[in-house]
Enzyme design. Structure first.
Site, PDB file in Angstrom:
ATOM      1  CB  SER A  43      45.140   1.854  34.228  1.00  0.00           C
ATOM      2  OG  SER A  43      44.066   1.210  34.488  1.00  0.00           O
ATOM      3  N   GLY A  78      38.776  -1.809  32.717  1.00  0.00           N
ATOM      4  CA  GLY A  78      37.436  -1.865  32.887  1.00  0.00           C
ATOM      5  C   GLY A  78      36.574  -0.688  32.376  1.00  0.00           C
ATOM      6  CG  ASP A  79      33.566   2.477  30.987  1.00  0.00           C
ATOM      7  OD1 ASP A  79      34.327   3.462  31.258  1.00  0.00           O
ATOM      8  OD2 ASP A  79      32.742   2.803  30.519  1.00  0.00           O
ATOM      9  CE  LYS A  86      39.041   9.997  31.450  1.00  0.00           C
ATOM     10  NZ  LYS A  86      37.939   8.899  31.809  1.00  0.00           N
ATOM     11  CE  LYS A 118      45.548   1.233  30.722  1.00  0.00           C
ATOM     12  NZ  LYS A 118      44.483   0.414  30.574  1.00  0.00           N
ATOM     13  CE  LYS A 157      35.880   3.714  27.888  1.00  0.00           C
ATOM     14  NZ  LYS A 157      36.541   4.416  29.114  1.00  0.00           N
ATOM     15  CB  THR A 217      37.585   5.753  38.983  1.00  0.00           C
ATOM     16  OG1 THR A 217      38.300   4.733  38.197  1.00  0.00           O
ATOM     17  CG2 THR A 217      37.026   6.765  38.206  1.00  0.00           C
ATOM     18  CD  GLN A 226      40.395   6.693  28.881  1.00  0.00           C
ATOM     19  OE1 GLN A 226      39.176   6.129  28.463  1.00  0.00           O
ATOM     20  NE2 GLN A 226      40.978   6.775  30.001  1.00  0.00           N
ATOM     21  CG  ASN A 256      35.255   0.541  40.141  1.00  0.00           C
ATOM     22  OD1 ASN A 256      35.807   1.645  39.845  1.00  0.00           O
ATOM     23  ND2 ASN A 256      35.860  -0.336  40.933  1.00  0.00           N
TER      24      ASN A 256
HETATM   25  P1  NDP Z   1      29.868   0.080  36.722  1.00  0.00           P
HETATM   26  O1  NDP Z   1      29.306  -0.977  35.745  1.00  0.00           O
HETATM   27  O2  NDP Z   1      30.409  -0.605  37.902  1.00  0.00           O
HETATM   28  O3  NDP Z   1      28.659   0.971  37.278  1.00  0.00           O
HETATM   29  C1  NDP Z   1      27.690   1.503  36.432  1.00  0.00           C
HETATM   30  C2  NDP Z   1      26.628   2.251  37.202  1.00  0.00           C
HETATM   31  O4  NDP Z   1      25.935   2.936  36.567  1.00  0.00           O
HETATM   32  C3  NDP Z   1      25.608   1.114  37.794  1.00  0.00           C
HETATM   33  O5  NDP Z   1      25.029   1.581  38.961  1.00  0.00           O
HETATM   34  C4  NDP Z   1      24.557   1.273  36.585  1.00  0.00           C
HETATM   35  O6  NDP Z   1      23.232   0.876  37.061  1.00  0.00           O
HETATM   36  C5  NDP Z   1      24.566   2.558  36.395  1.00  0.00           C
HETATM   37  N1  NDP Z   1      24.327   3.152  34.915  1.00  0.00           N
HETATM   38  C6  NDP Z   1      24.973   2.449  33.813  1.00  0.00           C
HETATM   39  N2  NDP Z   1      24.565   3.011  32.659  1.00  0.00           N
HETATM   40  C7  NDP Z   1      23.164   3.470  33.150  1.00  0.00           C
HETATM   41  C8  NDP Z   1      22.062   3.979  32.650  1.00  0.00           C
HETATM   42  N3  NDP Z   1      21.970   4.262  31.197  1.00  0.00           N
HETATM   43  N4  NDP Z   1      20.969   4.842  33.160  1.00  0.00           N
HETATM   44  C9  NDP Z   1      21.141   4.855  34.640  1.00  0.00           C
HETATM   45  N5  NDP Z   1      22.097   3.996  35.313  1.00  0.00           N
HETATM   46  C10 NDP Z   1      23.075   3.648  34.445  1.00  0.00           C
HETATM   47  O7  NDP Z   1      30.649   1.120  36.019  1.00  0.00           O
HETATM   48  P2  NDP Z   1      31.554   2.059  36.481  1.00  0.00           P
HETATM   49  O8  NDP Z   1      31.255   2.520  37.890  1.00  0.00           O
HETATM   50  O9  NDP Z   1      33.021   1.463  36.324  1.00  0.00           O
HETATM   51  O10 NDP Z   1      31.351   3.218  35.637  1.00  0.00           O
HETATM   52  C11 NDP Z   1      30.565   4.408  36.028  1.00  0.00           C
HETATM   53  C12 NDP Z   1      31.086   5.638  35.128  1.00  0.00           C
HETATM   54  O11 NDP Z   1      32.290   6.015  35.208  1.00  0.00           O
HETATM   55  C13 NDP Z   1      31.139   5.442  33.512  1.00  0.00           C
HETATM   56  O12 NDP Z   1      30.782   6.741  32.929  1.00  0.00           O
HETATM   57  C14 NDP Z   1      32.453   5.264  33.123  1.00  0.00           C
HETATM   58  O13 NDP Z   1      32.754   5.255  31.801  1.00  0.00           O
HETATM   59  C15 NDP Z   1      33.142   5.943  34.474  1.00  0.00           C
HETATM   60  N6  NDP Z   1      34.502   5.846  34.501  1.00  0.00           N
HETATM   61  C16 NDP Z   1      34.972   4.409  34.982  1.00  0.00           C
HETATM   62  C17 NDP Z   1      36.223   4.241  35.366  1.00  0.00           C
HETATM   63  C18 NDP Z   1      36.624   3.137  36.016  1.00  0.00           C
HETATM   64  O14 NDP Z   1      37.738   2.721  36.172  1.00  0.00           O
HETATM   65  N7  NDP Z   1      35.806   2.059  36.176  1.00  0.00           N
HETATM   66  C19 NDP Z   1      37.125   5.493  35.125  1.00  0.00           C
HETATM   67  C20 NDP Z   1      36.857   6.727  34.741  1.00  0.00           C
HETATM   68  C21 NDP Z   1      35.360   6.687  34.332  1.00  0.00           C
HETATM   69  P3  NDP Z   1      22.803  -0.588  36.399  1.00  0.00           P
HETATM   70  O15 NDP Z   1      23.294  -1.617  36.902  1.00  0.00           O
HETATM   71  O16 NDP Z   1      21.161  -0.534  36.662  1.00  0.00           O
HETATM   72  O17 NDP Z   1      22.899  -0.221  34.783  1.00  0.00           O
HETATM   73  O1  2IT Z   2      37.246   6.040  31.528  1.00  0.00           O
HETATM   74  C1  2IT Z   2      38.240   5.391  32.065  1.00  0.00           C
HETATM   75  O2  2IT Z   2      39.357   6.220  32.196  1.00  0.00           O
HETATM   76  C2  2IT Z   2      38.414   4.083  32.204  1.00  0.00           C
HETATM   77  N1  2IT Z   2      37.313   3.409  32.200  1.00  0.00           N
HETATM   78  C3  2IT Z   2      39.502   3.693  32.821  1.00  0.00           C
HETATM   79  C4  2IT Z   2      40.399   3.165  31.729  1.00  0.00           C
HETATM   80  C5  2IT Z   2      41.840   2.489  32.139  1.00  0.00           C
HETATM   81  O3  2IT Z   2      42.449   2.168  31.117  1.00  0.00           O
HETATM   82  O4  2IT Z   2      42.046   2.322  33.212  1.00  0.00           O
END
Ligand code: NDP
Ligand code: 2IT
Length: 449
Positions: free
Chosen positions: A381, A169-170, A118, A94, A130, A214, A115, A245
């Protein structure tokens, strides 16, 4: 003769360094976990005997594939696709899919490795994996994103199903992409198999609160840490990085609890809004219009945009790095400490460099590692998978209450483990050891596989 715990860890680290010499992110994530494990191996020599560490650092399976697609000019584009199925001792693999230009095998392996622990911490019976691609969704049309997702799934579908591997998603993969991926899976298999992906649309199997989970979860975790010291989020300023997100819903929950999120960022820079970020406006710009963070400052009186600066220069008591790996380095950590930070909770995966973590720990502030603090997303999830399996649908309040209870349990498990292994309040130690013991025990009980 059996090696001492220290020597065994050293041996495993060298083995990984040799095999994965060109995977710096994976090695960074691995070291962070291995560095915590000496006291566990002292208590459980059977983990050494059973080769648990050697097996844990090697994914069960890693899949790489070509993703060809036609852009709007009918030109052929080719990206690289990945799915790393890291460990399924606790349940089906997952973990999310990341679409970002920086994606490579090292990045996907670090994320899959994190993961595993976690997911163990959530106690939801899910293994770790992943995937993703070096596809960059920025500036692509909806049609291009759809064609890319369809091509990606045309290869991936043979490796996943609700009992085997369940992506979500991520970065760069949200509701739109999950919709296109699910549609193609359904077409290829001829089955409406709800449980094969999470983060689906609410009309066709998506769970309430998965979108928020998250970010909300990271704030609930911070709240639990503060509770232990008799403090609260109310009235405190927060710096948040990112504007995707995780960042948006961390800000929303901070504001709901009476805190003041004063920043948001993306890869072009950050905005400061001393009145508190207007969440509705941010959602409109980022979720609806898919715009840039500079647009926010243009449309909000009193807010200003700083191009290419470091968001950590803005003083606040709470910090939530919610963008990407290694975005908070030693310099940023010093700036946060100078600005009076009390608590850092990682919404992103591995956003804080090892040097910055050391600095936070030495300074005595509260630090929550991502594998604990951001586990609310994957935990929800798993709740989505439960609802799909039962053909059930929970309402928002019930789902949020479940998320909050899970985050409390994750916090408590980390705290108890940090006490047990000798450093109460060291949540890095707590998260790594609590997650590891759960997976290691399952691996031993299931034999050498
Ligand atoms: P999104 O795509 O929704 O948002 C990512 C954000 O981070 C954007 O604002 C983006 O800006 C910025 N960003 C991404 N890469 C870079 C970079 N190299 N340098 C600067 N800014 C950057 O992703 P999420 O919010 O889903 O994910 C954010 C973090 O949270 C990640 O590390 C992800 O692995 C983690 N995460 C996500 C989960 C989820 O459920 N979605 C669960 C657990 C962890 P820009 O648009 O300019 O690229
Ligand atoms: O990093 C993470 O935990 C996620 N992107 C969410 C993974 C999931 O299966 O919901």
């Amino acid at each position: 003769m059996q090696l001492t715990p220290q020597a065994h860890i050293q041996y495993v680290a060298e083995l990984a360094a040799k095999r994965s010499y060109n995977e710096p992110e994976f090695l960074q994530a691995m070291h962070e976990v291995l560095d915590s494990l000496v006291p566990v191996l002292v208590e459980h020599p059977e983990f050494i005997e059973a080769g648990v560490l050697e097996r844990l650092i090697e994914p069960e399976r890693q899949i790489m594939f070509r993703v060809p697609w036609l852009d709007d000019q009918n030109k052929v584009q080719v990206n690289r696709g990945f799915r790393v199925q890291f460990n399924s001792a606790l349940g089906p693999f997952k973990g999310g899919l990341r679409f970002h230009s920086s994606v490579n095998l090292s990045v996907i392996k670090f994320l899959g490795f994190e993961q595993v622990f976690k997911n163990a911490l959530t106690r939801q019976r899910i293994g770790g994996g992943k995937g993703g691609s070096d596809f960059d969704p920025h500036g692509k049309s909806d049609e291009e994103v759809m064609r890319f997702c369809q091509s990606f799934m045309t290869e991936l579908y043979r490796y996943i199903d609700e009992h085997t591997d369940v992506p979500a998603g991520d970065i760069g993969v949200g509701a739109r992409e999950i919709g296109y991926l699910f549609g193609q899976y359904r077409r290829l298999t001829g089955r409406h198999e709800s449980g094969v992906l999470t983060g689906k649309g609410k009309g066709w199997g998506g769970a309430e609160v998965r979108t928020e989970a998250t970010g909300y979860g990271a704030v609930f975790f911070a709240q639990e840490m503060l509770k232990r010291t008799g403090e609260d989020i109310e009235g405190r300023r927060a710096v948040v990085s990112g504007s995707g997100n995780v960042a948006i819903y961390a800000m929303e929950k901070i504001a709901q609890l009476g805190g003041i999120p004063v920043t948001a960022s993306d890869s072009s820079g950050y905005v400061v809004d001393e009145r508190g970020i207007d969440i509705a406006l941010l959602k409109q710009i980022k979720e609806v219009e898919r715009g840039r963070i500079a647009d926010y400052a243009e449309r909000r009186q009193g807010a200003h945009f700083v191009a290419n600066g470091s968001v950590w220069d803005v003083p606040a008591e709470l910090a939530f790095p919610c963008a990407t790996q290694n975005e908070l380095d030693e310099r940023g950590a010093r700036a946060l400490l100078d600005g009076g930070v009390r608590i850092v909770a990682e919404g992103a995966n591995m956003p804080t460099t090892p040097e910055a973590i050391t600095l936070f720990q030495k300074s005595g502030i509260l630090f929550a590692p991502g594998k604990a603090a951001n586990s609310g997303g994957v935990a929800t999830s798993a709740l989505e998978m439960s609802q799909n399996a039962a053909r059930d649908r929970w309402d928002f309040d019930h789902s949020e209450a479940r998320l909050q209870a899970i985050m409390r349990d994750v916090h408590d498990a980390c705290y108890v483990a940090s006490e047990r292994y000798g450093r109460p309040g060291d949540y890095v130690l707590g998260a790594n050891t609590a997650g590891f013991v759960t997976v290691a025990q399952a691996m031993i009980e299931q034999g050498v596989v």
